[in-house]
Design an enzyme around this catalytic site. Structure first.
Site, PDB file in Angstrom:
ATOM      1  N   ARG A  16       0.837  -1.191   0.000  1.00  0.00           N
ATOM      2  CA  ARG A  16       0.000   0.000   0.000  1.00  0.00           C
ATOM      3  C   ARG A  16       0.880   1.252   0.000  1.00  0.00           C
ATOM      4  O   ARG A  16       1.917   1.309   0.662  1.00  0.00           O
ATOM      5  CB  ARG A  16      -0.925   0.030   1.226  1.00  0.00           C
ATOM      6  CG  ARG A  16      -2.064  -0.973   1.173  1.00  0.00           C
ATOM      7  CD  ARG A  16      -3.073  -0.617   0.097  1.00  0.00           C
ATOM      8  NE  ARG A  16      -4.234  -1.500   0.083  1.00  0.00           N
ATOM      9  CZ  ARG A  16      -4.353  -2.574  -0.691  1.00  0.00           C
ATOM     10  NH1 ARG A  16      -3.359  -2.910  -1.495  1.00  0.00           N
ATOM     11  NH2 ARG A  16      -5.443  -3.313  -0.652  1.00  0.00           N
ATOM     12  N   HIS A  34      -0.947   0.105  -9.968  1.00  0.00           N
ATOM     13  CA  HIS A  34      -1.645  -0.710  -8.964  1.00  0.00           C
ATOM     14  C   HIS A  34      -2.269  -1.949  -9.603  1.00  0.00           C
ATOM     15  O   HIS A  34      -3.444  -2.262  -9.385  1.00  0.00           O
ATOM     16  CB  HIS A  34      -2.714   0.119  -8.250  1.00  0.00           C
ATOM     17  CG  HIS A  34      -3.092  -0.460  -6.913  1.00  0.00           C
ATOM     18  ND1 HIS A  34      -3.514   0.311  -5.860  1.00  0.00           N
ATOM     19  CD2 HIS A  34      -3.113  -1.747  -6.444  1.00  0.00           C
ATOM     20  CE1 HIS A  34      -3.782  -0.443  -4.825  1.00  0.00           C
ATOM     21  NE2 HIS A  34      -3.551  -1.711  -5.149  1.00  0.00           N
TER      22      HIS A  34
END
Length: 313
Positions: A228, A276
């Site tokens: 993250r 991502h």
């Protein structure tokens, strides 16, 4: 059995058809605003608050992704959205581990063989063979020894690099040096030539990877973030790259996504960026897990992947 489904971007028809094939006794419907009809299970990604509110009889909620930080953040803002008595499940693997293995192996080998340096030489142009790294000192350290971290470590065993993992609680992994607890973190970082972040997103890991953290790595180390963006202080990461503390970084996640236009990470010569997508939810594999988990739940068993909301994973 009633199952409600919501995902802001995936094809509802694919999921409904696939789940009904696997669970013929169930009726699966896409949740729509105003739908307050009974439901036994909910499958969600970024669910609207009123989708789950008041559903005290749910037997399980499945987050359609490897991480549950998004829904836990919603629960922090709206604690009445989901009763504490309703178990929350995450997709531990469902095809994502293999994707993480591919990504991590590619990056480690790219750095080990100095292909990143040759790409920079090509731009000059410069024809100059470079001295390679020694395999026995090219230590790969993985932050996080959960399902994904263990699978990535297993995929790197074949290449003969020294491997180590760090986790909150002790893990016994064959052929891999394990570190556990905050007090062992600096020992883990010292000597780690390639750092791979696969930690869960929790309050404890927020902004964990900062200036002081990165300075514990050897000069010229490499950093790969597959977890993250909120875990990394990006200004400190840039400073470490500019000073040579880090030789290079490969980043799949960021503090703000999409990464804003003009952000210095875009143009940094030692940074590789992906949007991502290191590992995405594969519907077929996810539906296999969910159908099996629901069958277990109906039989009175607790499936794997149940989230400890206090710990955040």
């Amino acid at each position: 059995m009633e199952i409600i489904w919501f995902h802001p971007s995936q094809d509802a028809t694919l999921w409904i058809k696939g789940l009904q094939q696997r669970l013929p006794q169930a009726r699966v419907r896409r949740w729509q605003p105003g739908d307050s009809a009974p439901a036994d299970y909910a499958l969600v990604r970024s669910p609207p608050i009123d989708m789950l509110s008041g559903r005290e009889n749910l037997r399980g909620v499945f987050a359609l992704g490897a991480g549950v930080d998004e829904i836990l953040a919603q629960l922090k803002r709206h604690p009445d959205m989901l009763s504490d008595a309703v178990p929350l499940f995450r997709l531990e693997d469902t095809g994502m581990a293999r994707q993480m293995q591919e990504y991590a192996t590619h990056r480690v080998l790219d750095w080990f063989r100095r292909f990143d340096d040759y790409r920079l030489q090509q731009q000059q142009p410069c024809w100059q063979p470079l001295t390679g790294y020694k395999r026995e000192t090219f230590t790969v350290g993985i932050l996080g020894a959960g399902v994904l971290g263990q699978r990535v470590a297993e995929s790197l065993k074949y290449w003969g690099f020294p491997l180590r993992v760090w986790s909150r609680s002790p893990k016994q992994l064959e052929g891999i040096t394990s570190f556990a607890g905050r007090e062992s973190l600096n020992d883990f970082l010292h000597g780690t030539q390639v750092l791979i972040n696969l930690l869960p997103s929790t309050a404890e890991t927020h902004n964990l990877i900062n200036r002081d953290f990165l300075q514990q790595l050897p000069q010229g180390a490499f950093f790969l973030n597959l977890a993250r963006g909120a875990q990394v202080v990006e200004d400190d990461l840039l400073a470490a790259l500019n000073s040579g503390q880090l030789k290079a970084a490969a980043l799949d996640v960021f503090q703000v996504e999409p990464l804003p236009e003009g952000h210095p990470l875009w143009s940094h010569p030692r940074v590789t960026i992906t949007p991502h997508n290191a590992a995405v939810t594969l519907p077929e594999e996810a539906m296999d897990y969910i159908a099996h988990a629901i069958t277990q739940r109906e039989a009175g068993e607790m499936p794997r992947g149940c989230v400890d909301r206090q710990r955040g994973y």
